[in-house]
Scaffold this active site. Structure first.
Site, PDB file in Angstrom:
ATOM      1  NE  ARG A  13      -1.334   2.473   2.906  1.00 20.24           N
ATOM      2  CZ  ARG A  13      -0.822   3.587   3.406  1.00 20.24           C
ATOM      3  NH1 ARG A  13      -0.726   4.679   2.663  1.00 20.24           N
ATOM      4  NH2 ARG A  13      -0.363   3.621   4.647  1.00 20.24           N
ATOM      5  CG  ASP A  14       3.183   4.315   3.089  1.00 16.81           C
ATOM      6  OD1 ASP A  14       3.454   5.162   2.219  1.00 16.81           O
ATOM      7  OD2 ASP A  14       3.187   4.578   4.307  1.00 16.81           O
ATOM      8  CG  HIS A 209       3.324   4.383   9.300  1.00 15.01           C
ATOM      9  ND1 HIS A 209       2.650   3.489   8.496  1.00 15.01           N
ATOM     10  CD2 HIS A 209       3.824   5.321   8.449  1.00 15.01           C
ATOM     11  CE1 HIS A 209       2.733   3.874   7.230  1.00 15.01           C
ATOM     12  NE2 HIS A 209       3.444   4.978   7.169  1.00 15.01           N
ATOM     13  CG  HIS A 211       7.384   7.620   5.895  1.00 16.85           C
ATOM     14  ND1 HIS A 211       7.306   7.252   4.568  1.00 16.85           N
ATOM     15  CD2 HIS A 211       6.179   7.311   6.435  1.00 16.85           C
ATOM     16  CE1 HIS A 211       6.099   6.767   4.318  1.00 16.85           C
ATOM     17  NE2 HIS A 211       5.391   6.787   5.433  1.00 16.85           N
ATOM     18  CB  CYS A 242       1.828  10.368   1.671  1.00 17.49           C
ATOM     19  SG  CYS A 242       0.161  11.023   1.477  1.00 17.49           S
ATOM     20  CG  ASN A 251       6.716   3.380   4.699  1.00 17.68           C
ATOM     21  OD1 ASN A 251       6.380   3.797   3.608  1.00 17.68           O
ATOM     22  ND2 ASN A 251       5.895   3.340   5.726  1.00 17.68           N
TER      23      ASN A 251
HETATM   24  N1  COA Z   1     -12.941   4.914  -2.988  1.00 16.50           N
HETATM   25  C1  COA Z   1     -13.225   5.069  -4.296  1.00 16.50           C
HETATM   26  N2  COA Z   1     -13.796   6.171  -4.793  1.00 16.50           N
HETATM   27  C2  COA Z   1     -14.126   7.139  -3.919  1.00 16.50           C
HETATM   28  C3  COA Z   1     -13.881   7.017  -2.547  1.00 16.50           C
HETATM   29  C4  COA Z   1     -13.260   5.852  -2.086  1.00 16.50           C
HETATM   30  N3  COA Z   1     -12.956   5.672  -0.806  1.00 16.50           N
HETATM   31  N4  COA Z   1     -14.321   8.132  -1.945  1.00 16.50           N
HETATM   32  C5  COA Z   1     -14.821   8.924  -2.899  1.00 16.50           C
HETATM   33  N5  COA Z   1     -14.697   8.323  -4.094  1.00 16.50           N
HETATM   34  C6  COA Z   1     -15.063   8.830  -5.418  1.00 16.50           C
HETATM   35  C7  COA Z   1     -16.461   9.337  -5.510  1.00 16.50           C
HETATM   36  O1  COA Z   1     -17.348   8.301  -5.816  1.00 16.50           O
HETATM   37  C8  COA Z   1     -16.343  10.329  -6.647  1.00 16.50           C
HETATM   38  O2  COA Z   1     -16.262   9.616  -7.856  1.00 16.50           O
HETATM   39  P1  COA Z   1     -16.742  10.270  -9.232  1.00 16.50           P
HETATM   40  O3  COA Z   1     -15.845  11.427  -9.478  1.00 16.50           O
HETATM   41  O4  COA Z   1     -16.549   9.168 -10.201  1.00 16.50           O
HETATM   42  O5  COA Z   1     -18.152  10.650  -8.985  1.00 16.50           O
HETATM   43  C9  COA Z   1     -14.984  10.945  -6.405  1.00 16.50           C
HETATM   44  O6  COA Z   1     -14.243   9.972  -5.670  1.00 16.50           O
HETATM   45  C10 COA Z   1     -15.019  12.224  -5.620  1.00 16.50           C
HETATM   46  O7  COA Z   1     -15.845  11.987  -4.526  1.00 16.50           O
HETATM   47  P2  COA Z   1     -16.076  13.014  -3.362  1.00 16.50           P
HETATM   48  O8  COA Z   1     -17.022  12.465  -2.350  1.00 16.50           O
HETATM   49  O9  COA Z   1     -16.355  14.368  -3.949  1.00 16.50           O
HETATM   50  O10 COA Z   1     -14.699  12.912  -2.709  1.00 16.50           O
HETATM   51  P3  COA Z   1     -13.754  14.071  -2.341  1.00 16.50           P
HETATM   52  O11 COA Z   1     -13.346  14.734  -3.602  1.00 16.50           O
HETATM   53  O12 COA Z   1     -14.286  14.858  -1.220  1.00 16.50           O
HETATM   54  O13 COA Z   1     -12.584  13.206  -1.684  1.00 16.50           O
HETATM   55  C11 COA Z   1     -11.167  11.332  -1.959  1.00 16.50           C
HETATM   56  C12 COA Z   1     -11.598  12.689  -2.445  1.00 16.50           C
HETATM   57  C13 COA Z   1     -11.109  11.202  -0.464  1.00 16.50           C
HETATM   58  C14 COA Z   1     -12.061  10.299  -2.501  1.00 16.50           C
HETATM   59  C15 COA Z   1      -9.847  11.135  -2.599  1.00 16.50           C
HETATM   60  O14 COA Z   1      -9.077  12.277  -2.355  1.00 16.50           O
HETATM   61  C16 COA Z   1      -9.116   9.908  -2.150  1.00 16.50           C
HETATM   62  O15 COA Z   1      -9.502   8.786  -2.380  1.00 16.50           O
HETATM   63  N6  COA Z   1      -7.953  10.145  -1.580  1.00 16.50           N
HETATM   64  C17 COA Z   1      -7.076   9.088  -1.208  1.00 16.50           C
HETATM   65  C18 COA Z   1      -6.157   9.548  -0.147  1.00 16.50           C
HETATM   66  C19 COA Z   1      -5.042   8.563   0.027  1.00 16.50           C
HETATM   67  O16 COA Z   1      -5.103   7.420  -0.340  1.00 16.50           O
HETATM   68  N7  COA Z   1      -3.945   9.067   0.588  1.00 16.50           N
HETATM   69  C20 COA Z   1      -2.782   8.313   0.788  1.00 16.50           C
HETATM   70  C21 COA Z   1      -2.841   7.391   1.945  1.00 16.50           C
HETATM   71  S1  COA Z   1      -3.048   8.196   3.498  1.00 16.50           S
HETATM   72 ZN    ZN Z   2       3.364   6.136   5.419  1.00 17.06          ZN
END
Ligand code: COA
Ligand code: ZN
Length: 303
Positions: A13-14, A209, A211, A242, A251
């Site tokens: 994942r990370d 955790h 890095h 990230c 990490n």
């Molecule tokens: N998994 C898959 N899709 C997701 C989701 C999830 N957990 N959460 C939201 N979405 C989708 C929505 O369905 C929407 O899809 P669409 O554009 O096809 O309609 C889109 O993402 C935006 O949704 P919204 O509710 O407006 O989300 P947002 O824009 O407020 O938030 C996140 C965005 C959170 C979904 C996005 O930034 C994200 O997944 N970030 C990942 C962060 C991450 O992994 N960081 C590293 C590890 S800590």
């Molecule tokens: Zn990390």
């Protein structure tokens, strides 16, 4: 205090979420199998996040399906999937996840940059998820991002981390992991924070955790060990970072942590030859020269 330490491998994942080469599900599965073969019993296998936000984590449902279809012959690996929000929880549950790792924050700006929610909002989601997961029989690990320093807000007040920890320990979660998302921590800081958290709640529920951005990750592991912590996230080959936290680098390498713990007489269940094979595979699949220090020494020991 036990000498058994759990290494929670977060490479799949990370380690992979910000690589320039995106690995297909089959290769991620291959890496997870190699890690299991090395004796690693806890693996953060992927994340249920928006594939637009993190393309490298797409297909977590297919990955989980393959993992459950052919359970590892090498022991009971336990897979957890990172989730950023309620939608992630729902997707993980539908896919059959038995453990989820929900992210909360010690800084508001980091929360907004990562998931476009404030700290409080992310916590509210987390508490709802904890309730649902209890009913669904799903384990919840909570990870507190930027517990030791934030790329946007700088120093993080340990009182903030204490407050977050108290709320989640009270909520009955399985584990609370303090994450040094950008590698800002030093051993004195780790020692002070973890010792006081352990005094308040006992050390057993916590994990760390780290890095290695400033080359202090292994020293930080040692400081946390001294405070009684027995759960460490680490990543094969030191892969990691990230995409939403500027300056976050790899990490702490699983190889380095496993060898240090082994030499100190602590039990991890990890086998050196298997670890080296997994590390070489991670290098081959990602095409990068991974971090960590001990790999070549380890190769000499095994040859
Ligand atoms: N998994 C898959 N899709 C997701 C989701 C999830 N957990 N959460 C939201 N979405 C989708 C929505 O369905 C929407 O899809 P669409 O554009 O096809 O309609 C889109 O993402 C935006 O949704 P919204 O509710 O407006 O989300 P947002 O824009 O407020 O938030 C996140 C965005 C959170 C979904 C996005 O930034 C994200 O997944 N970030 C990942 C962060 C991450 O992994 N960081 C590293 C590890 S800590
Ligand atoms: Zn990390």
């Amino acid at each position: 205090m036990t000498d058994r330490v759990t290494i929670n491998e977060v490479g799949p994942r990370d380690g992979l979420q910000s690589q320039s080469r995106i690995l297909p599900v089959t290769e991620r599965l291959q890496l997870i199998r190699a890690l299991e073969t090395a004796g690693i019993s806890r693996i953060e296998a992927g994340s249920f996040v928006s594939p637009k936000a993190v393309p490298a984590m797409a297909g977590a449902d297919a990955l989980l399906q393959s993992l459950s279809k052919s359970p590892s012959p090498h022991g009971p690996a336990n897979y957890s999937f990172l989730i950023p929000n309620m939608k992630g929880y729902e997707l993980a549950r539908e896919a059959g996840a038995e453990s989820v790792t929900m992210v909360v924050y010690a800084s508001d700006t980091m929360a907004r940059r990562n998931v476009r929610m404030g700290m409080a909002e992310a916590e509210r989601d987390a508490f709802k998820i904890i309730d649902l997961a209890r009913a669904d029989g799903i384990e919840v690990i909570v990870i507190v991002a930027v517990s030791f320093g934030c790329p946007f807000e700088g120093a993080v007040d340990s009182a903030v981390v204490h407050d977050v920890a108290a709320r989640f320990v009270a909520a009955g979660i399985h584990r609370l992991v303090l994450a040094d998302t950008i590698g800002a921590a030093d051993p004195a800081q780790v020692s002070a924070l973890l010792a006081s958290l352990a005094e308040d709640h006992g050390p057993g529920i916590f994990g760390c955790h780290f890095h290695d951005t400033r080359a202090m990750a292994l020293a930080n592991v040692y400081a946390a060990l001294q405070a009684g912590i027995r759960w460490f996230d680490s990543s094969i080959g030191g892969l990691g970072g990230c995409p939403f936290a500027p300056g976050a680098s790899g990490n702490v390498a699983t190889e380095d942590v496993a060898v240090m713990l082994g030499q100190m007489g602590m039990e991890t269940g990890i086998d050196d030859a298997g670890l080296l094979a997994a590390s070489d595979l991670a290098t081959r699949l990602t095409g990068t020269a991974p971090g960590g220090r001990v790999r070549e020494w380890l190769r000499g020991q095994i040859a």
